[in-house]
Design a protein around this motif. Structure first.
Motif, PDB file in Angstrom:
ATOM      1  N   GLN A   1      -1.863  -8.941  -7.679  1.00  0.00           N
ATOM      2  CA  GLN A   1      -1.894  -8.750  -8.842  1.00  0.00           C
ATOM      3  C   GLN A   1      -0.988  -7.081  -9.212  1.00  0.00           C
ATOM      4  O   GLN A   1       0.263  -7.661 -10.327  1.00  0.00           O
ATOM      5  N   SER A   2      -1.706  -6.283  -8.595  1.00  0.00           N
ATOM      6  CA  SER A   2       0.095  -4.955  -9.418  1.00  0.00           C
ATOM      7  C   SER A   2       1.424  -5.441  -8.640  1.00  0.00           C
ATOM      8  O   SER A   2       1.668  -4.708  -9.658  1.00  0.00           O
ATOM      9  N   LYS A   3       1.269  -6.288  -7.270  1.00  0.00           N
ATOM     10  CA  LYS A   3       3.343  -6.348  -7.069  1.00  0.00           C
ATOM     11  C   LYS A   3       4.264  -6.804  -8.161  1.00  0.00           C
ATOM     12  O   LYS A   3       5.005  -6.962  -8.185  1.00  0.00           O
ATOM     13  N   ILE A   4       3.154  -8.270  -8.656  1.00  0.00           N
ATOM     14  CA  ILE A   4       3.078  -8.945  -9.338  1.00  0.00           C
ATOM     15  C   ILE A   4       3.463  -8.619 -10.952  1.00  0.00           C
ATOM     16  O   ILE A   4       4.802  -8.798 -11.838  1.00  0.00           O
ATOM     17  N   ALA A   5       2.824  -8.042 -11.382  1.00  0.00           N
ATOM     18  CA  ALA A   5       2.243  -7.410 -12.769  1.00  0.00           C
ATOM     19  C   ALA A   5       3.154  -6.272 -13.208  1.00  0.00           C
ATOM     20  O   ALA A   5       3.889  -5.836 -14.175  1.00  0.00           O
ATOM     21  N   ARG A   6       2.907  -5.220 -12.407  1.00  0.00           N
ATOM     22  CA  ARG A   6       3.518  -4.146 -12.163  1.00  0.00           C
ATOM     23  C   ARG A   6       4.648  -3.658 -11.657  1.00  0.00           C
ATOM     24  O   ARG A   6       5.251  -2.848 -10.884  1.00  0.00           O
ATOM     25  N   SER A   7       5.936  -4.498 -12.437  1.00  0.00           N
ATOM     26  CA  SER A   7       6.752  -4.625 -11.853  1.00  0.00           C
ATOM     27  C   SER A   7       8.073  -3.084 -11.656  1.00  0.00           C
ATOM     28  O   SER A   7       8.710  -2.717 -11.390  1.00  0.00           O
ATOM     29  N   TYR A   8       7.304  -2.377 -12.938  1.00  0.00           N
ATOM     30  CA  TYR A   8       8.049  -1.069 -13.228  1.00  0.00           C
ATOM     31  C   TYR A   8       7.330  -0.182 -11.897  1.00  0.00           C
ATOM     32  O   TYR A   8       7.725   1.153 -12.108  1.00  0.00           O
ATOM     33  N   SER A   9       6.848  -0.494 -10.995  1.00  0.00           N
ATOM     34  CA  SER A   9       6.188   0.787  -9.839  1.00  0.00           C
ATOM     35  C   SER A   9       6.225   0.165  -8.587  1.00  0.00           C
ATOM     36  O   SER A   9       6.372  -0.950  -8.582  1.00  0.00           O
ATOM     37  N   ASP A  10       5.987   1.145  -7.789  1.00  0.00           N
ATOM     38  CA  ASP A  10       6.711   0.323  -6.555  1.00  0.00           C
ATOM     39  C   ASP A  10       5.252   1.722  -5.863  1.00  0.00           C
ATOM     40  O   ASP A  10       4.778   1.349  -4.373  1.00  0.00           O
ATOM     41  N   SER A  11       4.496   1.702  -6.167  1.00  0.00           N
ATOM     42  CA  SER A  11       3.081   2.342  -5.841  1.00  0.00           C
ATOM     43  C   SER A  11       2.206   1.282  -6.085  1.00  0.00           C
ATOM     44  O   SER A  11       1.140   1.369  -7.520  1.00  0.00           O
ATOM     45  N   HIS A  12       1.227   0.475  -5.293  1.00  0.00           N
ATOM     46  CA  HIS A  12       0.472  -0.336  -5.435  1.00  0.00           C
ATOM     47  C   HIS A  12      -0.846  -0.171  -4.509  1.00  0.00           C
ATOM     48  O   HIS A  12      -1.515  -1.228  -4.685  1.00  0.00           O
ATOM     49  N   GLY A  13      -0.841   1.551  -4.191  1.00  0.00           N
ATOM     50  CA  GLY A  13      -2.129   1.445  -3.329  1.00  0.00           C
ATOM     51  C   GLY A  13      -3.262   1.562  -4.215  1.00  0.00           C
ATOM     52  O   GLY A  13      -3.275   1.439  -5.783  1.00  0.00           O
ATOM     53  N   LEU A  14      -4.313   1.861  -3.911  1.00  0.00           N
ATOM     54  CA  LEU A  14      -5.531   1.341  -4.499  1.00  0.00           C
ATOM     55  C   LEU A  14      -6.067   2.541  -5.525  1.00  0.00           C
ATOM     56  O   LEU A  14      -6.069   2.367  -6.373  1.00  0.00           O
ATOM     57  N   LYS A  15      -5.766   3.657  -4.320  1.00  0.00           N
ATOM     58  CA  LYS A  15      -5.403   4.770  -5.242  1.00  0.00           C
ATOM     59  C   LYS A  15      -5.117   5.426  -6.541  1.00  0.00           C
ATOM     60  O   LYS A  15      -5.189   5.593  -7.201  1.00  0.00           O
ATOM     61  N   ASN A  16      -3.551   4.696  -6.337  1.00  0.00           N
ATOM     62  CA  ASN A  16      -2.946   4.656  -7.690  1.00  0.00           C
ATOM     63  C   ASN A  16      -3.040   3.845  -9.289  1.00  0.00           C
ATOM     64  O   ASN A  16      -3.458   4.063  -9.733  1.00  0.00           O
ATOM     65  N   LEU A  17      -3.748   3.139  -8.399  1.00  0.00           N
ATOM     66  CA  LEU A  17      -4.236   1.875  -9.240  1.00  0.00           C
ATOM     67  C   LEU A  17      -5.918   2.534  -9.974  1.00  0.00           C
ATOM     68  O   LEU A  17      -5.754   1.977 -11.236  1.00  0.00           O
ATOM     69  N   VAL A  18      -6.652   2.857  -9.672  1.00  0.00           N
ATOM     70  CA  VAL A  18      -7.922   3.467  -9.981  1.00  0.00           C
ATOM     71  C   VAL A  18      -7.126   4.918 -10.923  1.00  0.00           C
ATOM     72  O   VAL A  18      -8.480   4.771 -12.107  1.00  0.00           O
ATOM     73  N   PHE A  19      -6.549   5.605 -10.313  1.00  0.00           N
ATOM     74  CA  PHE A  19      -5.811   6.228 -11.600  1.00  0.00           C
ATOM     75  C   PHE A  19      -5.267   5.869 -12.863  1.00  0.00           C
ATOM     76  O   PHE A  19      -5.824   6.880 -13.366  1.00  0.00           O
ATOM     77  N   GLU A  20      -4.700   5.463 -12.631  1.00  0.00           N
ATOM     78  CA  GLU A  20      -3.750   4.194 -13.693  1.00  0.00           C
ATOM     79  C   GLU A  20      -5.028   4.051 -14.286  1.00  0.00           C
ATOM     80  O   GLU A  20      -4.881   4.210 -15.574  1.00  0.00           O
ATOM     81  N   PHE A  21      -5.701   2.843 -14.256  1.00  0.00           N
ATOM     82  CA  PHE A  21      -6.623   2.228 -15.190  1.00  0.00           C
ATOM     83  C   PHE A  21      -7.693   2.996 -15.318  1.00  0.00           C
ATOM     84  O   PHE A  21      -9.262   2.140 -16.807  1.00  0.00           O
ATOM     85  N   CYS A  22      -8.239   3.859 -14.139  1.00  0.00           N
ATOM     86  CA  CYS A  22      -9.828   4.105 -14.319  1.00  0.00           C
ATOM     87  C   CYS A  22      -9.502   5.223 -14.728  1.00  0.00           C
ATOM     88  O   CYS A  22     -11.331   5.856 -15.183  1.00  0.00           O
ATOM     89  N   ASN A  23      -8.409   6.056 -14.686  1.00  0.00           N
ATOM     90  CA  ASN A  23      -8.397   7.152 -14.588  1.00  0.00           C
ATOM     91  C   ASN A  23      -9.941   8.231 -13.079  1.00  0.00           C
ATOM     92  O   ASN A  23     -10.054   9.439 -14.076  1.00  0.00           O
ATOM     93  N   LYS A  24      -9.379   8.201 -12.638  1.00  0.00           N
ATOM     94  CA  LYS A  24     -11.140   8.481 -11.259  1.00  0.00           C
ATOM     95  C   LYS A  24      -9.174   8.978 -10.205  1.00  0.00           C
ATOM     96  O   LYS A  24      -8.390   8.507 -10.182  1.00  0.00           O
ATOM     97  N   SER A  25      -9.481  10.181  -9.383  1.00  0.00           N
ATOM     98  CA  SER A  25      -9.294  10.506  -8.596  1.00  0.00           C
ATOM     99  C   SER A  25      -9.997  10.048  -7.623  1.00  0.00           C
ATOM    100  O   SER A  25     -11.058  10.021  -7.531  1.00  0.00           O
ATOM    101  N   LEU A  26      -9.086   9.240  -6.297  1.00  0.00           N
ATOM    102  CA  LEU A  26      -9.799   8.647  -4.818  1.00  0.00           C
ATOM    103  C   LEU A  26      -9.438   9.402  -3.962  1.00  0.00           C
ATOM    104  O   LEU A  26      -8.523  10.130  -4.060  1.00  0.00           O
ATOM    105  N   ASP A  27     -10.558  10.013  -3.235  1.00  0.00           N
ATOM    106  CA  ASP A  27      -9.719  10.899  -1.929  1.00  0.00           C
ATOM    107  C   ASP A  27     -10.239   9.986  -1.122  1.00  0.00           C
ATOM    108  O   ASP A  27     -11.255   9.560  -0.500  1.00  0.00           O
TER     109      ASP A  27
END
Length: 205
Positions: free
Chosen positions: A105-131
């Motif tokens: 989903q991220s690779k298809i929707a977020r063509s403005y970014s090359d960062s599609h890891g879960l940590k990146n998505l959690v930070f962008e959409f949930c404002n949380k930091s995964l360790d």
């Protein structure tokens, strides 16, 4: 360990109701399916819960879990579902249908970014930091040897997927890319089978 993180030996409880949209992730000893065993499966209903199943690696007898994962009426949300599905198919001997993958989903929707890891998505959409430091750890321990940090890490892989999926689906609809994403999801079982057949490192197209 949080009270919302429940660890189960071998299988999910008989009376557990998780709804018809679940987040799913697995932990294994590496990405070589036949060499590196499936150790845990994590599932969340999207209600700040995580149910973690540790397998008996001698038989992988988990009838409640396999019934849930095989249920075509239940939507399963993965992140990088390709790897999880190959391990599940090989060790649990089931096929999974009705899949969505937040990495795709991220690779298809977020063509403005090359960062599609879960940590990146959690930070962008949930404002949380995964360790993610516990990711490279020994998941083959006995159930009473798994640390709270390992279990919290495993839970983190499913706790935010419902929220991320919802926001990415809105983006896909906005950009008129929902149909192509659905076709990619439908191909995931075939991709997992190709991986099991030895084509993991070959771009067949």
């Amino acid at each position: 360990m949080s009270n919302n993180i429940q660890l189960h030996k071998n299988d999910l409880p008989d009376d557990l109701k998780l709804g018809n949209i679940i987040a799913v992730d697995g932990e294994f000893m590496g990405l070589n399916v036949r060499r590196d065993p499936l150790c845990l499966i994590q599932i969340s209903s999207g209600k700040s819960d995580a149910h973690i199943v540790q397998f008996d690696r001698k038989n992988y007898n988990s009838p409640n879990l396999t019934k849930l994962l095989s249920d075509e009426t239940v939507t399963k949300i993965f992140h990088y579902g390709r790897a999880d599905m190959a391990h599940i198919k090989h060790y649990l001997k089931i096929d999974i249908e009705n899949i969505e993958c937040t990495k795709l989903q991220s690779k298809i929707a977020r063509s403005y970014s090359d960062s599609h890891g879960l940590k990146n998505l959690v930070f962008e959409f949930c404002n949380k930091s995964l360790d993610k430091r516990q990711g490279s750890s020994d998941w083959n321990k006995d159930i009473d040897e798994l640390t709270d940090k390992q279990l919290e890490y495993a839970a983190g892989d499913v706790l935010y997927l419902h929220q991320i999926r919802e926001k990415l689906n809105l983006m896909l609809a906005r950009e008129s890319r929902a149909d192509i994403a659905a076709h990619c999801f439908a191909f995931l079982p075939t991709q997992s089978q190709l991986d099991l057949e030895g084509f993991a490192d070959i771009n067949i197209f």
